[in-house]
Design a protein around this motif. Structure first.
Motif, short mmCIF file in Angstrom:
data_model
loop_
_atom_site.label_atom_id
_atom_site.label_comp_id
_atom_site.label_asym_id
_atom_site.label_seq_id
_atom_site.Cartn_x
_atom_site.Cartn_y
_atom_site.Cartn_z
N ALA A 163 32.62 -42.75 -41.79
CA ALA A 163 32.46 -41.50 -40.88
C ALA A 163 33.99 -40.84 -40.80
CB ALA A 163 31.66 -41.63 -39.61
N VAL A 164 33.84 -39.71 -40.49
CA VAL A 164 35.05 -38.87 -40.11
C VAL A 164 34.94 -38.33 -38.58
CG1 VAL A 164 36.46 -36.85 -40.44
CG2 VAL A 164 35.92 -38.52 -42.50
N GLY A 165 36.05 -38.57 -37.76
CA GLY A 165 35.76 -37.87 -36.44
C GLY A 165 37.01 -36.90 -36.30
N MET A 166 36.47 -35.88 -36.06
CA MET A 166 37.78 -34.66 -35.68
C MET A 166 37.82 -34.01 -34.25
SD MET A 166 37.53 -32.24 -39.27
CE MET A 166 36.21 -32.64 -40.09
N SER A 167 38.73 -33.97 -33.62
CA SER A 167 39.01 -33.54 -32.19
C SER A 167 39.84 -32.30 -32.13
CB SER A 167 39.55 -34.45 -31.57
OG SER A 167 39.86 -34.24 -30.21
N GLY A 168 39.41 -31.36 -31.38
CA GLY A 168 40.26 -30.22 -31.26
C GLY A 168 39.87 -29.55 -29.86
N LEU A 169 40.93 -28.96 -29.23
CA LEU A 169 40.76 -28.46 -28.03
C LEU A 169 40.94 -26.88 -27.76
CD1 LEU A 169 40.78 -31.43 -26.99
CD2 LEU A 169 41.86 -30.67 -24.93
N LEU A 170 41.74 -26.26 -28.91
CA LEU A 170 41.80 -25.00 -29.01
C LEU A 170 40.65 -24.18 -29.60
CD1 LEU A 170 45.46 -25.33 -30.31
CD2 LEU A 170 44.81 -24.70 -27.88
N VAL A 171 40.39 -22.99 -29.13
CA VAL A 171 39.32 -22.26 -29.83
C VAL A 171 39.43 -22.10 -31.29
CG1 VAL A 171 38.23 -19.84 -29.93
CG2 VAL A 171 38.67 -20.98 -27.62
N LYS A 172 40.77 -21.96 -31.77
CA LYS A 172 41.11 -21.88 -33.12
C LYS A 172 40.72 -23.11 -33.85
CE LYS A 172 46.02 -22.89 -33.44
NZ LYS A 172 47.29 -22.59 -33.63
N SER A 173 40.97 -24.31 -33.23
CA SER A 173 40.39 -25.34 -33.92
C SER A 173 38.98 -25.47 -34.45
CB SER A 173 40.64 -26.51 -32.90
OG SER A 173 42.08 -26.85 -32.63
N THR A 174 38.06 -24.72 -33.76
CA THR A 174 36.71 -24.87 -34.08
C THR A 174 36.52 -23.94 -35.33
OG1 THR A 174 36.23 -22.66 -32.92
CG2 THR A 174 35.99 -24.75 -31.39
#
Ligand code: B1M
Length: 215
Positions: free
Chosen positions: A141-152
């Motif tokens: 599996a791949v897990g991606m994290s992002g906290l900025l709106v642009k990361s979505t």
């Protein structure tokens, strides 16, 4: 201040002096995870609110983040570890353009302590690096994290890239981070991705989802 309020305050104030002594005292009263979830994360939430409302400047946010990281590192050896091993491999990264890694690193700790091999690539990772690592480590599996709106938006592009490389059907994706919402992942991103994509509100939901994926 009483111990747990003082600890929360240390995160908000970015105050490192006496941190380890307080954490050791806290460990005599509560399990490490509870200290992180109920006390330290409450402090980080306050930091986010203060920053968001313009009452706290960025260098102080950074200090709080550093104290948070030290606190988690100090508590980590005291966390419960399951005996299960070899449940699967996940490649984990904060997406391109995003430096936030406290949440991702908590996911790493929780999964590692519960039988998963975690390949933690760090922050600002382009999808090409994530996918190379997934191939190299034969990730499940791949897990991606992002906290900025642009990361979505970056996450959406990453999923499209995985589709076009034909990787979607064999690589389930786990997504998390404060800018995401469940409905964005379950409605919008599920439409985009040809494989399985799920949203984890926190590290524990990440673990449950990985367990469900690997079952
Ligand atoms: Co930043 N920052 N920051 N920041 N920062 C936010 C995200 C922000 C919401 C603050 C605010 O305005 N209130 C805001 C984003 C706004 C937006 O996009 N709409 C913001 C901003 C604007 C920025 C900068 C742009 C500021 C600037 O430069 N002007 C800049 C961005 C730089 C970049 O990325 N290119 C920036 C920088 C920083 C610091 C470096 C100072 C520092 C990060 C340090 C670090 O991580 N090493 C920082 C911090 C600390 C925050 C806040 C205050 C706290 C984040 C945090 O660590 N929370 C944050 C406020 C907020 O989130 N409300 C904010 C604790 C952590 C445990 O939570 O990561 O959400 P979180 O993880 C949770 C879940 O989301 C989930 O599990 C965890 C809990 O168990 N989860 C997953 C996360 N990833 C997962 C992955 C999974 C599963 C679950 O599976 C793969």
């Amino acid at each position: 201040l009483p111990l747990f309020e003082r600890l929360e305050r240390r995160i908000v104030d970015g105050e490192r002096g006496g941190l380890e002594e307080d954490l050791d005292a806290a460990l005599r009263e509560r399990p490490a995870l509870e200290i992180i979830n109920d006390t330290l994360l409450a402090g980080m939430k306050t930091v986010g609110d203060l920053f968001g409302s313009g009452q706290m400047q960025l260098p102080f946010v950074l200090q709080s983040a550093e104290v948070m990281k030290s606190a988690v590192a100090h508590l980590e050896p005291h966390m419960e570890k399951s005996d299960a091993a070899g449940k699967g491999t996940i490649v984990l990264a904060t997406v391109k353009g995003d430096v936030h890694d406290i949440g991702k690193n908590l996911v790493d700790i929780i999964l590692s302590n519960n039988g998963y091999s975690v390949v933690n690539l760090g922050i600002k990772q382009p999808i090409s690096t994530i996918l190379s690592a997934a191939e190299e480590h034969r990730a499940d599996a791949v897990g991606m994290s992002g906290l900025l709106v642009k990361s979505t938006v970056v996450m959406k592009e990453n999923l499209q890239e995985m589709n076009s490389r034909g990787m979607a059907t064999r690589l389930p994706v786990l997504l998390g981070g404060a800018a995401l919402t469940r409905s964005y992942v379950e409605n919008d991103l599920s439409e985009v991705y040809e494989g399985r994509v799920s949203y984890a509100r926190d590290a524990f939901e990440g673990l449950r989802l990985m367990d469900a994926t690997m079952a």
